[in-house]
Design an enzyme around this catalytic site. Structure first.
Site, PDB file in Angstrom:
ATOM      1  N   ASP A   1      12.327  12.607 -27.413  1.00  0.00           N
ATOM      2  CA  ASP A   1      11.016  13.057 -26.939  1.00  0.00           C
ATOM      3  C   ASP A   1       9.937  12.052 -27.348  1.00  0.00           C
ATOM      4  OD1 ASP A   1       8.864  14.569 -26.023  1.00  0.00           O
ATOM      5  OD2 ASP A   1       8.819  15.868 -27.780  1.00  0.00           O
TER       6      ASP A   1
ATOM      7  N   ASP B   1       9.847  20.671 -22.112  1.00  0.00           N
ATOM      8  CA  ASP B   1       8.399  20.881 -21.988  1.00  0.00           C
ATOM      9  C   ASP B   1       8.025  21.862 -20.883  1.00  0.00           C
ATOM     10  OD1 ASP B   1       7.392  19.470 -24.096  1.00  0.00           O
ATOM     11  OD2 ASP B   1       6.877  17.671 -22.970  1.00  0.00           O
TER      12      ASP B   1
ATOM     13  N   HIS C   1      -8.838  11.166 -29.885  1.00  0.00           N
ATOM     14  CA  HIS C   1     -10.069  10.438 -29.557  1.00  0.00           C
ATOM     15  C   HIS C   1     -11.244  11.410 -29.600  1.00  0.00           C
ATOM     16  CE1 HIS C   1     -13.031   8.171 -27.223  1.00  0.00           C
ATOM     17  NE2 HIS C   1     -12.297   7.088 -27.439  1.00  0.00           N
TER      18      HIS C   1
ATOM     19  N   ARG D   1       3.162   6.341 -34.113  1.00  0.00           N
ATOM     20  CA  ARG D   1       2.749   7.714 -33.821  1.00  0.00           C
ATOM     21  C   ARG D   1       1.360   7.981 -34.375  1.00  0.00           C
ATOM     22  NH1 ARG D   1       2.417  12.527 -36.385  1.00  0.00           N
ATOM     23  NH2 ARG D   1       2.939  14.425 -35.208  1.00  0.00           N
TER      24      ARG D   1
ATOM     25  N   ARG E   1      16.985  -0.584 -29.452  1.00  0.00           N
ATOM     26  CA  ARG E   1      17.585  -1.135 -30.666  1.00  0.00           C
ATOM     27  C   ARG E   1      18.095  -0.007 -31.565  1.00  0.00           C
ATOM     28  NH1 ARG E   1      17.814  -5.833 -33.582  1.00  0.00           N
ATOM     29  NH2 ARG E   1      17.835  -5.591 -35.855  1.00  0.00           N
TER      30      ARG E   1
ATOM     31  N   HIS F   1       4.386  26.149 -27.335  1.00  0.00           N
ATOM     32  CA  HIS F   1       4.901  25.754 -26.021  1.00  0.00           C
ATOM     33  C   HIS F   1       6.422  25.665 -26.031  1.00  0.00           C
ATOM     34  CE1 HIS F   1       4.932  21.615 -27.745  1.00  0.00           C
ATOM     35  NE2 HIS F   1       5.903  21.420 -26.892  1.00  0.00           N
TER      36      HIS F   1
ATOM     37  N   LYS G   1      26.513  -2.125 -43.263  1.00  0.00           N
ATOM     38  CA  LYS G   1      27.536  -2.815 -42.473  1.00  0.00           C
ATOM     39  C   LYS G   1      28.915  -2.725 -43.118  1.00  0.00           C
ATOM     40  CE  LYS G   1      28.275  -7.276 -40.192  1.00  0.00           C
ATOM     41  NZ  LYS G   1      27.705  -8.637 -39.987  1.00  0.00           N
TER      42      LYS G   1
END
EC number: 3.1.5.-
Length: 626
Positions: free
Chosen positions: A311, A207, A376, A366, A333, A233, A523
């Site tokens: 990230d 970043d 918002h 997310r 986990r 960015h 598994k």
């Protein structure tokens, strides 16, 4: 070999009454720390370096050294050796085995002592490799202390005061956690300490390219100030990383810790931004930093395939902590069950099949964060107002770059020396300036300080498959102002009175389901990758994975203008066949009944009550003196 004073380890006070080791024993007199000819990080040593280290400690038995070479004992294995292993390697004397064990333990302790430990509120105590510390202690990295993680969101959520600096530390730490876990579970992947260090550096520096107020800068300001420039960015991070390396003499330090700058700097950049050059053919491996058998390393910091990366894990945990929102995703986990399998002739990070539901929860988290915080309605309008202020100030702000050349806010991205000086502090520089040329920009920022914000009018969505294209965004305020409400209004509004904010909400891959791009294993067959479709998981999962929200704001804040703006907005929604605003019947009761699709027979609203509400609303504004 005699060490320089600067290399002498600090002596600790004794905490017991045991006699000191006689001065003629190797464990006391031998030079048991890495010398100038040995790499400071013992984990990078091969068998020959291990033998050299043992000889310097006085352990020169030919059988021991021969067995070290034949068994390929590397530096990374030294902490794992115990007395029984030394006996198998040819050290028959119990006393010699104890001395040898003590000698190696001192080496490991010295290495631990060189690691810097910080206490992070999210991840607890984090160990930082000396090379990471060297990168952190530069102006280019310290700049991140002055860039808010959530931009204008801090003006809405008072706890959201965290910055890109601590997020970057967290991503570097998690990158190390994941790559170490993969290496320990699957030694056959041959993940070297050099690989680990490069992945950690990429996480740490991913970043570096963020501008003032984070995504406001590259998402709003640059596209308006320089529409011809397609800048992100991530591109800025790669440029700033290059500047950091060159201006702080980091390459020799990288070499000191076993990195090969020509290859590893390329690898670090590729992890941040993707392939630096497009391959000639689609079939060619596009990366230069690491070969195809290390392809899974590119999925740790910034996963271009499905978006599951460290990230996100850090900003989920960190942002939720500071926002006061519950985080439902447990990255620990995921790490426990992560495994590398071969998929389409590539090695990829796969998840355990039983974790598929948790991954859907991750993307739901997310989406929820975007709805509740990142998008918002008040935070977004503050970002918009700051953008307006920066645009008005752009021609009058000077930032000195390389060679004394002057740059504007919008052009500082072309020179990393200038960009290093561009942070959130530019807000205060404009706010407290006395320059008459900055008056218009200053007034906008003062309005933010006094909380005199542009007013939210309403929200709608396109219906069906219709989506507003990015090239049409600029014309939307004019469309709203051109809508002719079929009600009597005291004021007439113009296009410049409106702001239309188009928000694209998705699970990170536009209309695609990101889980379709995740491979799993079960598994009973841990090395075989499988796909799991949405229908195999649940019938309650989303049918669509993207939608568009359209929000309208009004720059005029008096009551008559706001009432008019709401009528314009609802009429525009009706004309464009958008969804009815949730409060449409309240803010525009004379308009919503005219749209048949908005008033079907299943509506629970009482028509009589709706008419009464309309009369009351008209009467209220009719008698209001304003």
């Amino acid at each position: 070999m005699q060490r320089a004073d600067s290399e002498q380890p600090s002596k600790r006070p004794r905490c017991d009454d045991s006699p000191r080791t006689p001065s003629n024993t190797p464990s006391a007199e031998a030079d048991w720390s890495p010398g100038l000819e040995l790499h400071p990080d013992y984990k990078t040593w091969g068998p020959e370096q291990v033998c050299s280290f043992l000889r310097r400690g006085g352990f020169e038995e030919p059988v021991l050294l021969k067995n070290i070479r034949e068994n390929e004992i590397t530096g990374a294995l030294l902490p794992c050796l115990d007395e029984s292993r030394f006996e198998n390697l040819g050290v028959s004397s119990l006393g010699e085995r104890k001395k040898l064990l003590s000698y190696i333990q001192r080496l490991v302790q010295i290495h631990v002592d060189t690691m810097k430990v910080i206490n992070d509120p999210i991840h607890g105590h984090i160990e930082l490799h000396p090379l990471l510390v060297r990168i952190i202690d530069t102006p280019q990295f310290q700049r991140l202390r002055y860039i808010k993680q959530l931009g204008g969101g801090y003006y809405v959520f008072p706890g959201a005061s965290h910055n890109r600096f601590e997020h970057s530390l967290g991503v570097g730490y998690l990158a190390g956690c994941l790559v170490h876990a993969l290496g320990e579970k699957q030694p056959e992947l041959q993940i070297s300490e050099r690989d680990v260090l490069c992945v950690q550096i990429a996480g740490l520096c991913h970043d570096l390219g963020h501008g003032p107020f984070s995504h406001m800068f590259d998402g709003r300001f640059i596209p308006l100030a320089r529409p011809e420039v397609k800048w992100t960015h991530e591109q800025g991070s790669v440029m700033m990383f290059e500047h950091l390396i060159n201006s702080n003499g980091i390459k020799p330090v990288m070499e000191q810790y076993g990195l090969i700058p020509e290859e590893d700097i390329c690898f670090i950049k590729e992890q941040i931004v993707g392939p630096l050059e497009s391959p000639v053919e689609d079939s060619l491996w596009p990366y230069k930093g690491r070969p195809e058998n290390k392809s899974f390393l590119y999925e740790i910091v910034s996963n271009k395939r499905n978006g599951i990366d460290v990230d996100k894990w850090d900003y989920f945990a960190r942002d939720c902590h500071h926002l006061g929102i519950q985080n439902n995703f447990d990255y620990k986990r995921f790490i426990k069950f992560a495994r590398v399998c071969e998929v389409d002739n590539e090695l990829r990070i796969c998840a355990r099949d039983k974790e598929v539901g948790n991954l859907y929860d991750m993307f739901h988290t997310r989406n929820s964060l975007h709805r509740r915080a990142y998008q918002h309605k008040v935070g977004n309008i503050i970002d918009t107002m700051i953008t307006d202020a920066f645009l008005k100030a752009d021609d009058y702000i000077e930032i000195t770059g390389a060679g004394g050349k002057k740059y504007r806010i919008s052009t500082a991205i072309d020179d990393m020396e200038a960009y290093t000086k561009l942070t959130d502090n530019i807000f205060l520089e404009i706010l407290y300036s006395t320059d008459p040329k900055l008056k218009d920009a200053r007034e906008i920022l003062k309005q933010i300080e006094y909380r005199n914000l542009f007013k939210y009018v309403g929200e709608t969505q396109p219906t069906g498959q219709i989506k507003i294209k990015r090239e049409d965004y600029e014309s939307l305020p004019k469309e709203v102002a051109s809508a002719k409400p079929k009600v009597l209004l005291d004021v007439k509004l113009k296009a410049e009175d409106f702001i239309v904010d188009v928000i694209n909400m998705d699970y990170g891959m536009q209309e695609k389901n990101p889980i379709d791009h995740v491979s799993f294993y079960c598994k009973t067959a841990p090395n075989r990758a499988i796909r799991i479709t949405k229908n195999q998981v649940s019938q309650l999962l989303p049918e669509k994975f993207a939608e568009q929200l359209i929000r309208v704001y009004c720059k005029k804040v008096d009551r008559k203008s706001l009432y008019a703006a709401r009528q314009y907005f609802v009429q525009w929604c009706a004309d464009r066949n958008f969804t009815k605003p949730q409060d449409g019947d309240v803010i525009a009761p004379l308009i919503t009944p005219q749209k048949k699709e908005w008033n079907d027979s299943t509506s629970v609203q009482n028509p009589t009550r709706l008419r009464e509400a309309s009369k009351s609303r008209v009467q209220l504004f009719k008698d209001d003196p304003m």
